[in-house]
Design an enzyme around this catalytic site. Sequence first.
Site, short mmCIF file in Angstrom:
data_model
loop_
_atom_site.label_atom_id
_atom_site.label_comp_id
_atom_site.label_asym_id
_atom_site.label_seq_id
_atom_site.Cartn_x
_atom_site.Cartn_y
_atom_site.Cartn_z
N GLU A 27 0.80 -1.54 -0.21
CA GLU A 27 0.14 0.09 0.12
C GLU A 27 0.81 1.26 -0.13
O GLU A 27 0.67 2.24 0.75
CB GLU A 27 -0.97 -0.02 1.20
CG GLU A 27 -2.05 -1.31 1.21
CD GLU A 27 -2.86 -1.46 2.32
OE1 GLU A 27 -2.75 -0.39 3.09
OE2 GLU A 27 -3.36 -2.39 2.77
N GLU A 84 -6.36 -10.74 -0.75
CA GLU A 84 -6.95 -10.50 0.38
C GLU A 84 -8.70 -10.30 -0.05
O GLU A 84 -9.12 -9.41 0.51
CB GLU A 84 -6.54 -9.05 1.04
CG GLU A 84 -4.93 -9.21 1.32
CD GLU A 84 -4.56 -8.05 2.10
OE1 GLU A 84 -5.56 -7.25 2.65
OE2 GLU A 84 -3.31 -7.73 2.20
N ASP A 116 -12.35 -10.25 -0.25
CA ASP A 116 -13.57 -10.24 0.54
C ASP A 116 -14.57 -9.25 -0.01
O ASP A 116 -14.19 -8.26 -0.51
CB ASP A 116 -13.42 -10.07 2.14
CG ASP A 116 -12.72 -8.64 2.42
OD1 ASP A 116 -12.05 -8.73 3.53
OD2 ASP A 116 -12.67 -8.05 1.59
N ASN A 165 2.15 -5.33 -3.01
CA ASN A 165 0.75 -5.61 -2.77
C ASN A 165 -0.01 -4.29 -2.32
O ASN A 165 0.46 -3.71 -1.72
CB ASN A 165 0.74 -6.56 -1.45
CG ASN A 165 -0.81 -7.07 -0.76
OD1 ASN A 165 -1.18 -7.87 -1.88
ND2 ASN A 165 -1.19 -7.02 0.17
N HIS A 219 -10.18 -6.16 -1.82
CA HIS A 219 -11.24 -5.77 -0.89
C HIS A 219 -12.48 -5.23 -1.68
O HIS A 219 -12.27 -3.98 -1.65
CB HIS A 219 -10.57 -4.83 0.32
CG HIS A 219 -9.78 -5.58 1.16
ND1 HIS A 219 -10.29 -7.02 2.04
CD2 HIS A 219 -8.43 -5.64 1.34
CE1 HIS A 219 -9.11 -7.32 2.83
NE2 HIS A 219 -7.97 -6.60 2.34
O1 G3I Z 1 -3.24 -6.74 19.25
C1 G3I Z 1 -4.25 -5.88 19.83
C2 G3I Z 1 -4.56 -6.13 21.09
O2 G3I Z 1 -3.71 -6.21 22.21
C3 G3I Z 1 -5.89 -5.27 21.59
O3 G3I Z 1 -6.40 -5.58 22.96
C4 G3I Z 1 -7.01 -5.10 20.62
C5 G3I Z 1 -7.94 -4.16 20.92
O4 G3I Z 1 -7.65 -2.81 20.69
O5 G3I Z 1 -6.30 -4.65 19.37
C6 G3I Z 1 -5.31 -5.63 18.93
O6 G3I Z 1 -5.01 -5.05 17.64
C7 G3I Z 1 -5.84 -5.15 16.59
C8 G3I Z 1 -5.00 -6.09 15.33
O7 G3I Z 1 -5.88 -6.11 14.28
C9 G3I Z 1 -5.15 -7.36 16.03
O8 G3I Z 1 -6.01 -8.08 16.11
C10 G3I Z 1 -5.90 -3.82 16.16
O9 G3I Z 1 -6.77 -2.97 17.08
C11 G3I Z 1 -6.57 -3.90 14.89
O10 G3I Z 1 -6.79 -2.37 14.03
C12 G3I Z 1 -5.98 -4.83 13.75
O11 G3I Z 1 -6.82 -4.74 12.39
C13 G3I Z 1 -6.21 -5.40 11.51
C14 G3I Z 1 -5.95 -4.03 10.26
O12 G3I Z 1 -5.24 -5.00 9.05
C15 G3I Z 1 -5.15 -3.30 10.90
O13 G3I Z 1 -4.74 -2.29 10.08
C16 G3I Z 1 -7.10 -6.49 10.96
O14 G3I Z 1 -7.27 -7.48 11.99
C17 G3I Z 1 -6.57 -7.03 9.56
O15 G3I Z 1 -7.37 -7.90 8.94
C18 G3I Z 1 -6.32 -6.00 8.79
O16 G3I Z 1 -5.83 -6.29 7.54
C19 G3I Z 1 -5.35 -5.47 6.66
C20 G3I Z 1 -3.91 -6.22 5.64
O17 G3I Z 1 -3.06 -6.25 6.69
C21 G3I Z 1 -3.27 -5.19 4.77
N1 G3I Z 1 -4.54 -4.90 3.86
C22 G3I Z 1 -5.77 -4.49 4.22
C23 G3I Z 1 -6.27 -5.16 5.19
C24 G3I Z 1 -7.60 -4.62 6.03
O18 G3I Z 1 -7.31 -3.43 6.73
#
Ligand code: G3I
Length: 347
Positions: A153, A258, A260, A194, A230
């Site tokens: 990105e 990715e 969905d 990517n 996405h």
């Molecule tokens: O690990 C912390 C945890 O300790 C905490 O308790 C919890 C609540 O705040 O947050 C947890 O971190 C979260 C993390 O996912 C792990 O679960 C973050 O808040 C949350 O923002 C994060 O979201 C991820 C997102 O990327 C972040 O940008 C999504 O799961 C994930 O599916 C998403 O994936 C991205 C790809 O990597 C790149 N392309 C886009 C895609 C969708 O955004």
Amino acid sequence: MRRILAIVVGILVLLTAPAAAASPPTLRTLAARHDLRIGTAVDMSALADDAVYRQRVGSEFSTVTPENVMKWEVLEPQRGQYDWSAADRLVGFARQHGQAVRGHVLVWHNQLPAWLTATDFSADELRAILRQHIFDTVGHFRGRIWQWDVVNEAFNEDGTLRDTIWLRTLGPGYIADAFRWAHQADPNAKLFYNDYNIEDVNAKSDAVYALVRDLRRQGVPIDGVGVQAHLTVDAAPTTLRQNLWRFDRLGLDTAITEADVRMVMPPDAAKLQAQADVYRGVLGDCLATRHCISFTVWGFTDKYSWVPGTFTGEGAANLLDENFRPKPAYDAVRAELAARSVAREAA
Ligand code: G3I
């Protein structure tokens, strides 16, 4: 005469043998017919705690991508102090299930640790930090990662480079550097750029095309482009096939990385059918592209999805519902894979 007799006997045996209760072929079995790996992003908490989830990940998919546990904030929470544990669990699971691993992600502007974003490093310091992280990470997983998302990105929607700490401090050269360092650390891994919203031919995908074309001309080791896909039920790509073909003609692999297809909740029959049509179209465009080597969904069940927490009022983006029941999208993906092999010819 004996040969004819043997054939006749063989036919008789086949005709009279009780039909074995054959279970339907899995997505990975069907995909293998097309020399395609089909995959999913993996939520490591669900993999550990949900037996049904774990069984489906292991049986349906031939490649897996860590949804979060190979990101910088997880791997190197303190400078120089690595936690490989969760990522190693996924790599071990993949090895047990004969799956290839997509490494996600080396250079991104999100999910970076505080020690990296809180300090205003000089260009020399930040370049050394980036180089060290890439060598440490790619070196740790050397030989165990099929494809790396090296840079993720890096572009804005208009095709300009995204304003990140990497661009601000290092200039656009950080991209080529990242690919060179990753290749030095693991010469056998396939190295991908990517991005999202590059499914169609547009200003952003044109910028990606120009980038990878120029990197190849400079001899930078880049192998592929990951199209995240996405999507939403009401906005199917219309020029994805032409887009994939132009990367193919550059000599690059492509991958849907990715996928969905989200919808405004609640689901209804029309939205679910539209979702199925979008999934089938994207898969069909990949299958029609000679070097589209994998099709990965970003999660496969609505029970675990990033979408509702990000897009308020939207969800139901995956192939299976929250009870792991197949949705029309799952049936559409199976049907597309089961259809006679399509010519995977680039234009
Ligand atoms: O690990 C912390 C945890 O300790 C905490 O308790 C919890 C609540 O705040 O947050 C947890 O971190 C979260 C993390 O996912 C792990 O679960 C973050 O808040 C949350 O923002 C994060 O979201 C991820 C997102 O990327 C972040 O940008 C999504 O799961 C994930 O599916 C998403 O994936 C991205 C790809 O990597 C790149 N392309 C886009 C895609 C969708 O955004």
